[in-house]
Design a protein around this motif. Structure first.
Motif, PDB file in Angstrom:
ATOM      1  N   ASP A 471      41.177 -74.870  -6.553  1.00 54.20           N
ATOM      2  CA  ASP A 471      42.460 -74.128  -6.509  1.00 54.20           C
ATOM      3  C   ASP A 471      43.318 -74.397  -7.895  1.00 54.20           C
ATOM      4  N   GLN A 475      44.207 -72.310 -11.320  1.00 50.06           N
ATOM      5  CA  GLN A 475      45.460 -72.001 -11.557  1.00 50.06           C
ATOM      6  C   GLN A 475      46.031 -72.534 -12.936  1.00 50.06           C
ATOM      7  N   ARG A 525      43.283 -65.295 -14.798  1.00 54.56           N
ATOM      8  CA  ARG A 525      41.730 -65.688 -13.912  1.00 54.56           C
ATOM      9  C   ARG A 525      40.818 -64.561 -14.177  1.00 54.56           C
ATOM     10  N   GLU A 621      46.367 -59.688   2.543  1.00 52.29           N
ATOM     11  CA  GLU A 621      45.522 -60.851   2.630  1.00 52.29           C
ATOM     12  C   GLU A 621      45.429 -61.100   4.098  1.00 52.29           C
ATOM     13  N   GLN A 626      41.405 -59.000  -0.613  1.00 48.45           N
ATOM     14  CA  GLN A 626      42.087 -59.266  -1.957  1.00 48.45           C
ATOM     15  C   GLN A 626      42.538 -57.737  -2.475  1.00 48.45           C
ATOM     16  N   ARG A 649      49.481 -64.755  -7.519  1.00 50.99           N
ATOM     17  CA  ARG A 649      48.013 -64.725  -6.944  1.00 50.99           C
ATOM     18  C   ARG A 649      47.679 -63.127  -7.032  1.00 50.99           C
TER      19      ARG A 649
END
Length: 683
Positions: A471, A475, A525, A621, A626, A649
């Motif tokens: 994670d 990030q 991302r 969530e 998502q 996020r």
């Protein structure tokens, strides 16, 4: 490869087999005996000049071939001795001149050579080969783990690790082969005894019974030739046995045996001086000749006066500091201040996670994580430097980015992490899952089955740390993409699509500008695996404008089918949208700054929008979906900057980037508030 080289050994082996059944002329036998002795001497010299046993990996096969060759010569010589009473000049010379024509002397010399070879050298070399094979096999797992640890820590690359693994296997195979080959040498010594005895008895029988010769003449003709044949075969056999002993006792070194031996013997003055004075002191014993010991002692003392002791070398280095790098030299300081891009620090009680002997597989998981991230994001993250830290509290780990701690977590020894709603009745330490912040509890390992039976998800410590590290990498992927990494990626593309790279860089965009675009994609991302299409899109856009937002949107358009794919759930995309009135206000509030497009709205509306987005994202969530924020393409980049600080996020997509979804389900709508005074948000 030269055909003669390739066929030489097979042809030679066939010729050896032929020698066992076809009589050879005495002149040819002399030549082959000379070749046998010379070949054994060559093998001995090669064994002395190798740096490590694997440098002569073919030695076990050489032993077999030369042993077979020597036995074939024995058979050919025996045939000539018994048939003609003459087996060439070499054997005749060894039978008459070397031992003075005396059968007794010849047998004694032959017996001594056999004792030296069979009892001393062959037995010792066989034992060393057996122990070496056993140790090589026992050490293989440890060497493999050491290679994996160096690979995971970044000390070596994949090619070097592959080479070292092949070397470990080759070393084990070599020692195993040497263990078997030493049996050939031992068997050869036994065969020499049997062949010589058969030759002696057969020669006397042929001379006395068949040719009617007197016993003395039969001994002079046949027995001396049999002894000569035995001596001729034992000299190369002894050389080969010595070579075997040298190879199996040879440790890995940087120099040949002679250089190592002289350097190590003459490394210190004191042993040479003691040996020299000891030899001179023996002269005091009455009756002993004094001159030999005085000469030997004098040579030792002279040698000790001409060498530099190891302590003298250290003093010389101390008096000439320029020969050693100074502690405060630029090179030394540069090495000390260098920081690792990505690091994982463990408290002292978590070292078991990286100890393969106790079942720790954290290093293997981190290695697999690097491959996984490369497949997901399209970048090769730097090696994760794993080390222990005495500053961390017990049961704690820390993840560092360029030497700065960016995350910390707990992984108490002897526990597992239970996640779910049914963990309240379980004993353990209450905590939160480090990635999604879910309620969790560190429970004793023996409670795993009970927790799973209650419906909780149980995760081991290594999985928790690996997931947390993954994670953090996702990030900070943009921060981990350096200029050298971009050059490497473009070089890979250039091999298959040279026109794409040559047209774009450096003509239209510099490597730094390409890096900015790729970092912007990773920051949202967006994987950059399809680098060919990204570079093609940049090339088209760069011909008209080099605006960063425009370049990024062009790259996103090229990747359009893949943008929504990671967020689909059964083909459905769960979208959070703006009310049309609010979206129009955001569009009207667009402003261009040096950092790119931003949204200008009043603080109350901004706070309302961010709180609503955070609430809707959290609610989605909790339903294990998502969500994504969908808006007009014109304001997508500005909205992303706007929401990033509060809801990092939450992905932001444009309406034109939803083609991959079969259906779009609403995860909520953000409605407007009354307008107030304006404020630039998201700059």
């Amino acid at each position: 490869m030269n055909p003669l080289t390739k066929l030489g050994v097979p042809v030679a082996i066939v010729f050896i087999v032929v020698m066992l059944v076809v009589p050879l002329p005495s002149m040819l036998l002399d030549l082959l005996i000379a070749l046998n002795i010379t070949g054994a001497l060559l093998v001995l010299m090669v064994a002395m000049f190798i740096h490590r046993p694997l440098d002569f990996a073919a030695f076990p096969s050489v032993i077999l071939v030369m042993t077979l060759f020597r036995l074939a010569l024995n058979v050919s010589a025996t045939r000539l001795v018994l048939l003609d009473g003459f087996a060439g000049k070499v054997i005749d010379t060894f039978g008459h001149f070397v031992v003075g024509g005396s059968l007794i002397v010849g047998l004694i010399v032959f017996a001594i050579l056999l004792v030296i070879q069979f009892v001393v050298i062959t037995n010792g070399a066989g034992r060393v080969a057996e122990v070496g094979a056993r140790f090589a096999l026992d050490a293989m797992p440890g060497k493999q783990m050491a290679i994996d640890a160096d690979l995971n820590s970044g000390l070596i690359d994949e090619d070097e690790a592959r080479r070292r693994r092949a070397e470990v296997h080759a070393e084990a195979d070599f020692h195993g082969a040497m263990d078997g080959a030493s049996k050939f040498v031992k068997g050869d010594a036994i065969a020499a005894i049997m062949i010589t005895l058969v030759n002696l008895i057969g020669g006397l029988a042929v001379g006395v019974a068949q040719h009617g010769m007197p016993l003395g003449d039969a001994v002079a003709t046949y027995s001396l030739l049999s002894v000569g044949d035995g001596l001729v075969s034992q000299i190369p056999a002894l050389l080969l046995s010595v070579a075997t002993g040298l190879v199996v006792t040879r440790a890995v070194a940087e120099e040949d045996m002679g250089t190592d031996l002289m350097r190590q013997i003459t490394a210190r003055k004191t042993p040479l001086r003691i040996a020299g004075f000891g030899a001179i002191g023996i002269c005091l014993v009455p009756g002993l000749p004094k001159l030999p010991f005085i000469i030997a002692g004098g040579v030792m003392l002279l040698a000790s006066s001409r060498i530099v002791d190891g302590n003298d070398e250290i003093e010389a280095l101390d008096t000439h500091p320029e020969t050693m790098p100074a502690p405060d030299s630029a090179e030394q300081l540069a090495a000390e201040i260098r920081v690792d891009p990505l690091g994982l620090e463990l408290s002292a009680d978590l070292i078991d996670l990286v100890d393969a002997r106790s079942g720790g597989d954290l290093l293997d998981r981190v290695k697999a994580l690097r491959r996984k991230i490369a497949g997901e994001l399209g970048i090769v993250i730097p090696p994760v430097r794993t080390r222990d830290s005495l500053e961390l509290p017990p049961g704690t780990y820390a993840i560092t980015l360029y030497g700065v701690e960016v995350a910390r977590g707990e992984a108490p020894r002897g526990t597992m992490l239970a996640i779910g709603e049914a963990i309240s009745s379980l004993p353990g330490q209450v905590t939160r899952e480090p990635v999604f912040g879910l309620e969790a509890k560190w429970i004793p390992t023996e409670m795993r089955h009970q927790a799973e039976g209650a419906g909780a998800t149980v995760v081991d410590r290594a999985s928790v740390m690996t997931t947390h590290l993954a994670d953090i990498v996702h990030q900070n992927a943009a921060h981990l993409l350096g200029r050298e990494d971009v050059r490497l990626l473009t070089d890979v593309v250039k091999r298959s699509h040279p026109a794409v790279v040559e047209e774009l860089t450096p003509t239209q965009l510099s490597l730094g500008e390409v890096q900015r675009v790729l970092k912007a994609l990773l920051d949202e991302r967006v994987p950059i695996r399809d680098l060919v299409r990204i570079l093609e899109a940049l090339s088209v856009r760069a011909s008209t404008s080099k605006d960063l937002d425009g370049l990024v949107e062009s790259a996103r358009a090229a990747l359009e089918p893949a943008l929504a794919a990671p967020y689909l759930s059964g083909g459905t995309l769960h979208a959070i949208t703006f009310d049309p009135v609010l979206e129009q206000r955001l569009l009207e509030g667009m402003r261009q700054t040096e950092q790119g497009a931003t949204v200008v709205i009043d603080p109350e509306t901004a706070q309302h929008v961010l709180l609503t987005l955070a609430h809707l994202a959290s609610a989605a969530e909790n339903q294990n979906v998502q969500p994504v924020l969908v808006c007009a393409p014109q304001i997508r980049a500005a909205v992303r900057r706007f929401v990033r600080a509060a809801v990092d996020r939450l992905p932001v997509l444009g309406y034109t980037e939803l083609n991959a979804a079969r259906t779009v389900a609403s995860a909520g709508v953000v409605s407007p508030l009354g307008a107030g005074h304006e404020l630039v948000v998201g700059a």
